[in-house]
Design an enzyme around this catalytic site. Structure first.
Site, PDB file in Angstrom:
ATOM      1  N   ASP A 190     -18.424  81.469  13.415  1.00 16.23           N
ATOM      2  CA  ASP A 190     -17.019  81.797  13.120  1.00 16.23           C
ATOM      3  C   ASP A 190     -16.955  82.398  11.718  1.00 16.23           C
ATOM      4  OD1 ASP A 190     -14.014  81.565  12.783  1.00 16.23           O
ATOM      5  OD2 ASP A 190     -14.230  80.489  14.684  1.00 16.23           O
ATOM      6  N   HIS A 228      -8.621  87.493  23.862  1.00 19.44           N
ATOM      7  CA  HIS A 228      -7.181  87.768  24.057  1.00 19.44           C
ATOM      8  C   HIS A 228      -6.467  88.027  22.728  1.00 19.44           C
ATOM      9  CE1 HIS A 228      -5.594  83.301  23.811  1.00 19.44           C
ATOM     10  NE2 HIS A 228      -6.351  83.610  22.788  1.00 19.44           N
TER      11      HIS A 228
HETATM   12  C1  LIG Z   1      -7.883  81.434  19.043  1.00 17.60           C
HETATM   13  S1  LIG Z   1      -9.225  80.842  18.094  1.00 17.60           S
HETATM   14  C2  LIG Z   1     -10.307  80.210  19.360  1.00 17.60           C
HETATM   15  C3  LIG Z   1     -11.183  79.114  18.841  1.00 17.60           C
HETATM   16  C4  LIG Z   1     -12.135  78.469  19.857  1.00 17.60           C
HETATM   17  N1  LIG Z   1     -12.979  79.443  20.529  1.00 17.60           N
HETATM   18  C5  LIG Z   1     -11.392  77.627  20.855  1.00 17.60           C
HETATM   19  O1  LIG Z   1     -11.101  78.111  21.948  1.00 17.60           O
HETATM   20  O2  LIG Z   1     -11.070  76.478  20.538  1.00 17.60           O
HETATM   21  C6  LIG Z   1     -10.038  82.350  17.596  1.00 17.60           C
HETATM   22  C7  LIG Z   1     -11.206  82.113  16.659  1.00 17.60           C
HETATM   23  O3  LIG Z   1     -11.783  83.398  16.316  1.00 17.60           O
HETATM   24  C8  LIG Z   1     -12.199  83.331  14.970  1.00 17.60           C
HETATM   25  N2  LIG Z   1     -12.345  84.696  14.446  1.00 17.60           N
HETATM   26  C9  LIG Z   1     -11.357  85.593  14.159  1.00 17.60           C
HETATM   27  N3  LIG Z   1     -11.898  86.735  13.688  1.00 17.60           N
HETATM   28  C10 LIG Z   1     -13.243  86.553  13.672  1.00 17.60           C
HETATM   29  C11 LIG Z   1     -14.336  87.385  13.268  1.00 17.60           C
HETATM   30  N4  LIG Z   1     -14.134  88.631  12.816  1.00 17.60           N
HETATM   31  N5  LIG Z   1     -15.596  86.883  13.402  1.00 17.60           N
HETATM   32  C12 LIG Z   1     -15.814  85.618  13.867  1.00 17.60           C
HETATM   33  N6  LIG Z   1     -14.805  84.788  14.263  1.00 17.60           N
HETATM   34  C13 LIG Z   1     -13.544  85.255  14.165  1.00 17.60           C
HETATM   35  C14 LIG Z   1     -11.089  82.550  14.298  1.00 17.60           C
HETATM   36  O4  LIG Z   1     -11.457  82.030  13.046  1.00 17.60           O
HETATM   37  C15 LIG Z   1     -10.817  81.466  15.343  1.00 17.60           C
HETATM   38  O5  LIG Z   1     -11.597  80.327  15.133  1.00 17.60           O
END
Ligand SMILES: C[S@@+](CC[C@H](N)C(=O)[O-])C[C@H]1O[C@@H](n2cnc3c(N)ncnc32)[C@H](O)[C@@H]1O
Length: 324
Positions: A190, A228
């Site tokens: 992440d 999404h």
């Molecule tokens: C909606 S959350 C989903 C978290 C997890 N997969 C869950 O379902 O519980 C989206 C995740 O994408 C991560 N994220 C956003 N942009 C990112 C990037 N450029 N690289 C890696 N992770 C990223 C956010 O920090 C967040 O933890």
């Protein structure tokens, strides 16, 4: 949602649970330090929504008891959804709803950016308290979804020895996956501000990075509730990085996300999926939920040779398995 938040803030579900049996209005009011009349209004509303229920106390007086739904309002425990509700009802997440039209206008801007001047991920990086609430909220959801997915898709990780959870947040998902499939070496990938504060998990390595740049190498990649958040072009970019990171022969990318049904296939969870689409529209810059046809486009453009979509089991999401 405001009434449900009120119930969490007051600790109604926790008080009934600690009481251990149905509780009268008078006892509940004094336990919570509430005025009986407005407390009754809140409980009556929530009983009408089948969140609490009426049940006689051991002395035969009218009282209130828990239901499976009200247990979700408890502050702690594996069934708690309290953090998720508190996150969605926080001023930070409510403000963009007031600018939803901004996202829809042809030359519009993101509702979240209109409200806060930056996108959700920059905002969470700069505001550790909101980031922690967001992470706890995602963990609530993971505790609900991952067991349903494991039960509904036996053998999903057979033949893989390592798994990278891309956008895995604080690692709750990969922790549950590694526990259920102990042969897996887990990687929780992440953004750095999330990975660096994640607590240590046995069998899991936390890695900070940007999924648009590269994803850590593993047999298979897992990506839940992430695509999404992004438009097709961005999803294709992320999925190409996942595809590069996995094994060419027995590797796969497992996507956990909603599939919006066509009109004739709608079921009792369609309303929740369409609601989620609105949430994503309010909170992300380019994200939206997708139909099967739209997923087909994204997966085809990424260059996957084949994919399967497993319908959800007791969950909003489907399991999409894409192979190089
Ligand atoms: C909606 S959350 C989903 C978290 C997890 N997969 C869950 O379902 O519980 C989206 C995740 O994408 C991560 N994220 C956003 N942009 C990112 C990037 N450029 N690289 C890696 N992770 C990223 C956010 O920090 C967040 O933890």
């Amino acid at each position: 949602m405001a009434v449900v938040k009120c119930a969490i803030d007051l600790g109604i579900a926790d008080a009934i649970e600690s009481h251990g049996s149905p509780i009268t209005l008078s006892d509940l009011s004094s336990t919570l330090g509430c005025a009986p009349s407005p407390l009754y209004g809140i409980i009556r509303f929530l009983m009408h929504r089948r969140i609490f229920k009426e049940k006689l106390t051991t002395q035969g007086s009218p009282g209130y008891a828990q239901t499976p739904l009200s247990r979700r309002l408890m502050r702690q425990g594996e069934h708690s959804m309290a953090a998720f509700i508190l996150m969605e009802s926080s001023p930070v997440m409510l403000a963009p709803w007031l600018s939803l039209s901004a996202r829809v206008l042809a030359n519009g801007t993101s509702s979240f950016e209109k409200a806060h001047g930056e996108d959700l991920w920059s905002y969470t990086a700069a505001n550790p308290d909101h980031s922690q609430l967001f992470n706890e909220a995602m963990a609530c959801d993971a505790r609900l979804v991952v067991p349903a997915m494991i039960q509904g898709c036996p053998g999903l990780f057979d033949g893989n020895s390592s798994l990278a959870d891309v956008g895995g947040d604080n690692g709750t998902t990969i922790k549950l996956l590694v526990k259920a499939c102990p042969w897996l070496q887990g990687i929780n990938f992440d953004l750095p501000h999330v990975a660096t504060v994640a607590v240590e998990i046995s069998g899991v390595e936390h890695v900070g990075g940007d999924m648009f740049e590269s994803v850590l190498k593993a047999d298979a990649a897992f990506i839940m509730w992430v695509l999404h958040d992004w438009a097709d072009k961005e999803c294709i970019q992320i999925l190409k990085k996942c595809k590069e990171a996995i094994l060419e022969d027995k590797g796969k990318v497992i996507i956990i996300d909603a599939v919006i049904q066509e009109q004739e296939e709608m079921d009792k969870l369609t309303d929740a999926r369409l609601m989620l689409d609105m949430v994503i529209m309010a909170h992300t810059t380019t994200g939206n939920e997708r139909t099967l046809k739209e997923w087909g486009f994204v997966l085809g453009e990424t260059g996957f040779s084949r994919y399967t979509v497993k319908p959800p089991t007791r969950a909003l999401q489907s399991v999409i398995e894409a192979c190089p």
